[in-house]
Every structure is written in structure tokens, then in C-alpha cells.
Write a protein that holds these residues in place. Structure first.
Motif, PDB file in Angstrom:
ATOM      1  N   ALA A  85    -111.950   7.274  52.401  1.00 44.69           N
ATOM      2  CA  ALA A  85    -112.870   7.142  51.704  1.00 44.69           C
ATOM      3  C   ALA A  85    -112.625   5.567  50.902  1.00 44.69           C
ATOM      4  O   ALA A  85    -111.538   5.051  50.959  1.00 44.69           O
ATOM      5  CB  ALA A  85    -112.781   8.004  50.361  1.00 44.69           C
ATOM      6  N   VAL A  86    -113.549   5.102  50.479  1.00 43.03           N
ATOM      7  CA  VAL A  86    -113.723   3.783  50.089  1.00 43.03           C
ATOM      8  C   VAL A  86    -114.359   3.580  48.507  1.00 43.03           C
ATOM      9  O   VAL A  86    -115.496   3.992  48.672  1.00 43.03           O
ATOM     10  CB  VAL A  86    -114.381   2.591  51.064  1.00 43.03           C
ATOM     11  CG1 VAL A  86    -114.120   1.418  50.574  1.00 43.03           C
ATOM     12  CG2 VAL A  86    -113.725   2.779  52.353  1.00 43.03           C
ATOM     13  N   VAL A  87    -113.933   3.142  47.672  1.00 39.10           N
ATOM     14  CA  VAL A  87    -114.472   2.815  46.455  1.00 39.10           C
ATOM     15  C   VAL A  87    -114.640   1.149  46.694  1.00 39.10           C
ATOM     16  O   VAL A  87    -113.989   0.050  46.507  1.00 39.10           O
ATOM     17  CB  VAL A  87    -113.501   2.919  45.039  1.00 39.10           C
ATOM     18  CG1 VAL A  87    -114.375   2.594  44.047  1.00 39.10           C
ATOM     19  CG2 VAL A  87    -113.335   4.615  45.314  1.00 39.10           C
ATOM     20  N   ILE A  88    -116.082   0.747  46.160  1.00 38.43           N
ATOM     21  CA  ILE A  88    -116.189  -0.605  46.343  1.00 38.43           C
ATOM     22  C   ILE A  88    -116.825  -1.195  44.810  1.00 38.43           C
ATOM     23  O   ILE A  88    -117.749  -0.874  44.510  1.00 38.43           O
ATOM     24  CB  ILE A  88    -117.288  -0.896  47.499  1.00 38.43           C
ATOM     25  CG1 ILE A  88    -117.142  -0.426  48.635  1.00 38.43           C
ATOM     26  CG2 ILE A  88    -117.860  -2.446  47.704  1.00 38.43           C
ATOM     27  CD1 ILE A  88    -118.193   0.451  49.396  1.00 38.43           C
TER      28      ILE A  88
ATOM     29  N   GLN B 263    -121.903   7.214  46.899  1.00 40.78           N
ATOM     30  CA  GLN B 263    -122.627   7.673  45.548  1.00 40.78           C
ATOM     31  C   GLN B 263    -122.130   6.503  44.696  1.00 40.78           C
ATOM     32  O   GLN B 263    -121.007   5.817  44.828  1.00 40.78           O
ATOM     33  CB  GLN B 263    -121.662   8.965  44.928  1.00 40.78           C
ATOM     34  CG  GLN B 263    -122.070  10.017  45.742  1.00 40.78           C
ATOM     35  CD  GLN B 263    -121.270  11.423  45.185  1.00 40.78           C
ATOM     36  OE1 GLN B 263    -120.400  11.113  43.988  1.00 40.78           O
ATOM     37  NE2 GLN B 263    -121.384  12.621  45.695  1.00 40.78           N
ATOM     38  N   LYS B 264    -123.055   6.333  43.563  1.00 42.24           N
ATOM     39  CA  LYS B 264    -122.964   5.408  42.586  1.00 42.24           C
ATOM     40  C   LYS B 264    -122.066   5.798  41.638  1.00 42.24           C
ATOM     41  O   LYS B 264    -122.116   6.911  40.894  1.00 42.24           O
ATOM     42  CB  LYS B 264    -124.206   4.818  42.247  1.00 42.24           C
ATOM     43  CG  LYS B 264    -124.144   3.648  41.346  1.00 42.24           C
ATOM     44  CD  LYS B 264    -125.663   3.150  41.073  1.00 42.24           C
ATOM     45  CE  LYS B 264    -125.503   1.851  40.092  1.00 42.24           C
ATOM     46  NZ  LYS B 264    -126.748   1.206  40.073  1.00 42.24           N
TER      47      LYS B 264
ATOM     48  N   LEU C 175    -118.749   4.819  45.761  1.00 42.47           N
ATOM     49  CA  LEU C 175    -117.952   5.233  46.511  1.00 42.47           C
ATOM     50  C   LEU C 175    -118.644   6.063  47.915  1.00 42.47           C
ATOM     51  O   LEU C 175    -119.547   6.559  47.791  1.00 42.47           O
ATOM     52  CB  LEU C 175    -117.590   6.781  45.719  1.00 42.47           C
ATOM     53  CG  LEU C 175    -116.705   7.685  46.255  1.00 42.47           C
ATOM     54  CD1 LEU C 175    -115.340   7.096  46.580  1.00 42.47           C
ATOM     55  CD2 LEU C 175    -116.439   9.036  45.607  1.00 42.47           C
ATOM     56  N   CYS C 176    -117.975   5.601  48.783  1.00 44.03           N
ATOM     57  CA  CYS C 176    -118.200   5.812  50.132  1.00 44.03           C
ATOM     58  C   CYS C 176    -117.153   6.810  50.816  1.00 44.03           C
ATOM     59  O   CYS C 176    -116.142   6.497  50.804  1.00 44.03           O
ATOM     60  CB  CYS C 176    -118.585   4.602  51.108  1.00 44.03           C
ATOM     61  SG  CYS C 176    -119.759   3.460  50.734  1.00 44.03           S
TER      62      CYS C 176
ATOM     63  N   ASP D  69    -114.908  15.612  50.483  1.00 42.57           N
ATOM     64  CA  ASP D  69    -116.056  16.446  49.862  1.00 42.57           C
ATOM     65  C   ASP D  69    -115.883  15.828  48.387  1.00 42.57           C
ATOM     66  O   ASP D  69    -114.672  15.988  47.699  1.00 42.57           O
ATOM     67  CB  ASP D  69    -115.878  18.078  49.912  1.00 42.57           C
ATOM     68  CG  ASP D  69    -116.338  18.553  51.048  1.00 42.57           C
ATOM     69  OD1 ASP D  69    -116.982  18.020  51.922  1.00 42.57           O
ATOM     70  OD2 ASP D  69    -115.540  19.569  51.317  1.00 42.57           O
ATOM     71  N   VAL D  70    -117.039  15.454  47.877  1.00 38.84           N
ATOM     72  CA  VAL D  70    -116.857  15.112  46.312  1.00 38.84           C
ATOM     73  C   VAL D  70    -117.644  15.987  45.534  1.00 38.84           C
ATOM     74  O   VAL D  70    -118.903  16.130  45.952  1.00 38.84           O
ATOM     75  CB  VAL D  70    -117.598  13.500  46.443  1.00 38.84           C
ATOM     76  CG1 VAL D  70    -117.508  13.085  44.936  1.00 38.84           C
ATOM     77  CG2 VAL D  70    -116.711  12.732  47.190  1.00 38.84           C
ATOM     78  N   SER D  71    -117.391  16.454  44.326  1.00 37.63           N
ATOM     79  CA  SER D  71    -118.064  17.307  43.744  1.00 37.63           C
ATOM     80  C   SER D  71    -118.276  17.048  42.454  1.00 37.63           C
ATOM     81  O   SER D  71    -117.234  16.195  41.905  1.00 37.63           O
ATOM     82  CB  SER D  71    -117.473  18.792  43.640  1.00 37.63           C
ATOM     83  OG  SER D  71    -115.990  18.702  43.131  1.00 37.63           O
TER      84      SER D  71
END
Length: 142
Positions: free
Chosen positions: A84-87, A116-117, A124-125, A131-133
Motif C-alpha cells: 500500500a502507498v500513501v502519496i 482513495q483520497k 491512498l493506493c 482491504d480499506v474500510s
């Protein structure tokens, strides 16, 4: 014993040996397709040790702040490696930030992931194994 009888016995034994091999192979073939054996194989569940799963892969989240569009391929490589990558795109011109988000949207789509923004310039990619909830849309409205 003459050579002729020795040869005859040799070839007779070889034929007998071949017949035994064929009989054994036929019996093995019949057993392989018998319903009793196939039921046993189907009834046996697959068992996976939890310790093997936990040791095999650890999830990672990469935090990145690209300074130019040239760094987008590195971000895509992390996604392909199932991380997972946070940009954070706050320090990049708006046009380049849009190009980066467009490129990563295509990358995420190709690997069946999600984007997701999180904030005004933070995304967040995630690959398909993450899984992102939940949502933080209330923060975005403020």
C-alpha cells in the motif's frame, strides 16, 4: 544347456516380465479412477498453517512525497509488489499532481486495487490484497 535354450529362456522371461508390468500398470490405472479414491481426495480439506502464512508475507505501507512526475513509476512498482502507498502531493505543481493521480488510477485498476483520497492532496493506493474500510468524508467537508 545349449545357447539356443539359454536364448529361448532369456526371451521367454523377458516377455513374461513385460506381461507382469502391463498387468501392474492396468491395475494401477483402475485404482486411480475408482470412485472410492476420488471421494477420499475430495473430502480431505486443504489445511494451511497460520504460522506459515504470517511468516511468508508481511504487509507494508509506503509513505511517499514525489517531487516530480518522473517518480510515479517507483510508486507503481510498490503497488505491483503488493504494498500500500500513501502519496502526499502538496509540494508538486497541480498539473503534475493530476497526471500522477491519473497514472496511478490506471495502475490501481490494472492490479484490481483501490485509490482513495485521504486529504486535499493526499491519496491512498492499495493493491487487491489490502482491504480499506470506513471513510473520512466528514473531514474533507470541513
Amino acid at each position: 544347456m545349449t545357447i539356443k535354450t539359454k536364448l529361448k529362456r532369456f526371451f521367454d522371461m523377458e516377455e513374461e516380465y513385460e506381461e507382469r508390468e502391463v498387468a501392474v500398470e492396468e491395475e494401477a490405472g483402475e485404482q486411480e479412477f475408482s470412485p472410492a479414491l476420488s471421494k477420499k481426495k475430495k473430502d480431505k480439506p486443504n489445511v494451511v498453517s497460520l504460522s506459515a502464512v504470517s511468516q511468508g508475507q508481511s504487509s507494508k505501507v509506503i509513505l511517499l512525497e514525489p517531487h516530480s512526475y518522473d517518480e510515479v513509476q517507483e510508486i507503481a512498482d510498490h503497488l505491483k509488489d503488493r504494498k500500500a502507498v500513501v502519496i502526499n502531493l502538496q509540494r508538486i505543481p497541480k498539473e503534475q499532481a493530476k497526471r500522477i493521480v491519473d497514472f496511478l488510477s490506471g495502475t490501481v485498476y490494472a492490479i484490481s486495487g483501490d485509490i482513495q483520497k485521504l486529504g486535499e492532496h493526499i491519496f491512498l493506493c492499495t493493491p487487491d490484497n489490502v482491504d480499506v474500510s470506513g471513510s473520512i468524508s466528514e473531514m474533507l467537508q470541513e
